[in-house]
Write an enzyme that holds these catalytic residues in place. Structure first.
Site, PDB file in Angstrom:
ATOM      1  N   ARG A  65      31.116  33.992  42.332  1.00  0.00           N
ATOM      2  CA  ARG A  65      32.040  34.836  43.086  1.00  0.00           C
ATOM      3  C   ARG A  65      31.578  35.090  44.517  1.00  0.00           C
ATOM      4  O   ARG A  65      32.341  35.630  45.334  1.00  0.00           O
ATOM      5  CB  ARG A  65      32.288  36.149  42.329  1.00  0.00           C
ATOM      6  CG  ARG A  65      33.297  35.940  41.198  1.00  0.00           C
ATOM      7  CD  ARG A  65      33.747  37.224  40.573  1.00  0.00           C
ATOM      8  NE  ARG A  65      32.871  37.675  39.521  1.00  0.00           N
ATOM      9  CZ  ARG A  65      32.884  37.196  38.270  1.00  0.00           C
ATOM     10  NH1 ARG A  65      33.731  36.234  37.950  1.00  0.00           N
ATOM     11  NH2 ARG A  65      32.068  37.671  37.366  1.00  0.00           N
ATOM     12  N   HIS A  69      33.758  36.303  48.126  1.00  0.00           N
ATOM     13  CA  HIS A  69      33.399  37.441  48.968  1.00  0.00           C
ATOM     14  C   HIS A  69      32.877  36.994  50.331  1.00  0.00           C
ATOM     15  O   HIS A  69      32.900  37.773  51.283  1.00  0.00           O
ATOM     16  CB  HIS A  69      32.359  38.306  48.258  1.00  0.00           C
ATOM     17  CG  HIS A  69      32.907  39.055  47.081  1.00  0.00           C
ATOM     18  ND1 HIS A  69      33.111  40.417  47.088  1.00  0.00           N
ATOM     19  CD2 HIS A  69      33.313  38.617  45.864  1.00  0.00           C
ATOM     20  CE1 HIS A  69      33.623  40.792  45.924  1.00  0.00           C
ATOM     21  NE2 HIS A  69      33.745  39.718  45.165  1.00  0.00           N
ATOM     22  N   ASN A  97      31.782  45.283  47.319  1.00  0.00           N
ATOM     23  CA  ASN A  97      30.524  44.607  47.000  1.00  0.00           C
ATOM     24  C   ASN A  97      29.466  45.527  46.393  1.00  0.00           C
ATOM     25  O   ASN A  97      28.707  45.112  45.521  1.00  0.00           O
ATOM     26  CB  ASN A  97      29.937  43.964  48.261  1.00  0.00           C
ATOM     27  CG  ASN A  97      30.854  42.905  48.849  1.00  0.00           C
ATOM     28  OD1 ASN A  97      31.751  42.407  48.180  1.00  0.00           O
ATOM     29  ND2 ASN A  97      30.632  42.559  50.107  1.00  0.00           N
ATOM     30  N   HIS A 196      37.514  34.750  36.971  1.00  0.00           N
ATOM     31  CA  HIS A 196      37.176  35.804  36.018  1.00  0.00           C
ATOM     32  C   HIS A 196      37.105  35.278  34.585  1.00  0.00           C
ATOM     33  O   HIS A 196      37.008  36.060  33.644  1.00  0.00           O
ATOM     34  CB  HIS A 196      38.196  36.942  36.106  1.00  0.00           C
ATOM     35  CG  HIS A 196      38.050  37.763  37.348  1.00  0.00           C
ATOM     36  ND1 HIS A 196      38.981  38.691  37.756  1.00  0.00           N
ATOM     37  CD2 HIS A 196      37.072  37.790  38.295  1.00  0.00           C
ATOM     38  CE1 HIS A 196      38.586  39.248  38.890  1.00  0.00           C
ATOM     39  NE2 HIS A 196      37.428  38.711  39.235  1.00  0.00           N
TER      40      HIS A 196
END
Length: 338
Positions: A65, A69, A97, A196
């Site tokens: 992930r 980000h 975060n 996910h």
């Protein structure tokens, strides 16, 4: 004499920064970018990721992930890896975060191995891209050839991260609007949400769904009743909200179970389940729940498109992913006072 030397230093600094900016803006990502300069780069990254998988399987989901980000906030430039400094708030403590992103030490380990093999060659931004791909492949998902050749940013921007990254409460309409800003389609959004398929999330992210959806004082009606009972046990009102739950029923295997769960009302996050309740995204969720190969294909396409996002700003190849190189710190300070 002192003034002349100062002017020369400023001129050289400006030329250096312009050269970096020119290189960054003309950056051409390509497969096999390190085939000559560091031929074992990709195998080194994969080896460290395999060790991380054995040590802590969840760490691969965390590292995967990182690409999201990083790339959605001013392009894929490893800005999210920078630690705070006295003059800069990094992105690690941004709203999306803090207490969420983890396993930065895996990237540190990869970087150390690459620096030992090929000092100063492989950027941290490219490490994120390679490590994200390997996290997917090592947990049962697809493997793809990544385009490399990125530079690492010289700064981070916590405010931009706060303003850009979506919260777990985000609905499908807001997610569509966000992805459109990056020329990522509805199909890309749904497929990339399949990240996910592996990993966990905190109770903090779903308390409102269980007890006060949309300020109603009631649970989200989209949650399957039996699944809601499971979540109530995991995340009671008095829970330590850092307790984690599985994002889907197979949290260490990258597969299409995530989409099957959403069809059954068992999406963990609101931002997940909304993809099935929203008409514009529902058909893709249904397709991927029935056809894993279609999901894998679309996921790869989305990861490649997201990986191409660049800011065009000056950059470097950091020696340590957590801090900019000393010379560039000096040049940036000089530029601020020019």
């Amino acid at each position: 004499m002192a003034i002349t030397n100062q002017l020369m230093t400023m001129l050289m600094s400006l030329i250096f920064l312009l050269r970096i900016a020119s290189f960054a803006s003309s950056l051409n990502l390509q497969t096999g970018f390190y085939s000559n300069s560091c031929p074992n780069a990709e195998s080194i990254v994969r080896y460290v990721m395999k060790k991380a998988l054995i040590r802590e399987p969840r760490s691969l989901a965390s590292v995967m992930r990182f690409q999201f980000h990083d790339c959605l906030v001013n392009g894929c430039d490893a800005s999210m890896l920078l630690d705070d400094t006295p003059t800069m708030l990094g992105e690690k403590l941004a709203l999306s975060n803090i207490n969420s992103l983890r396993s930065f030490e895996v990237i540190d380990e990869v970087k150390e191995a690459l620096e030992n093999a090929c000092p100063g060659i492989v950027s941290c931004a490219d490490i994120i891209i390679m490590a994200s791909r390997d996290a997917v492949a090592l947990t049962g998902g697809p493997f793809w050839e990544v385009r490399l050749g990125r530079l690492d940013s010289l700064i981070a921007n916590q405010e931009d991260s706060n303003n850009i990254m979506p919260s777990p409460r985000t609905n499908a309409s807001a997610l569509i609007n966000l992805f459109e800003k990056y020329d990522l389609s509805v199909k890309d959004l749904v497929a990339l949400s399949g990240s996910h398929s592996i990993g966990k999330a905190r109770c903090f992210s779903i308390m409102f769904r269980l007890y006060n959806q949309s300020g109603t004082g009631k649970p989200d009606p989209a949650i399957d009743p039996d699944y809601r009972k499971e979540l109530n046990k995991l995340c009671p009102l008095d829970v330590d909200q850092n307790v984690t739950g599985n994002l889907d029923a197979t949290p260490v295997v990258f597969d299409n179970q995530y989409f099957k769960d959403m069809v059954g009302g068992r999406g963990f996050l609101n931002s997940d389940q909304t993809l099935f309740t929203f008409p514009e995204t529902r058909e893709f969720v249904k397709l991927y729940s029935k056809n894993q190969s279609e999901f894998f294909k679309a996921f790869v396409e989305g990861m490649l498109k997201m990986g191409d996002l660049q800011s065009g700003k000056p950059g470097e190849v950091r020696k340590n992913c957590r801090v900019v190189n000393a010379r560039h710190s000096h040049l940036l300070l000089e530029k601020e006072h020019m």
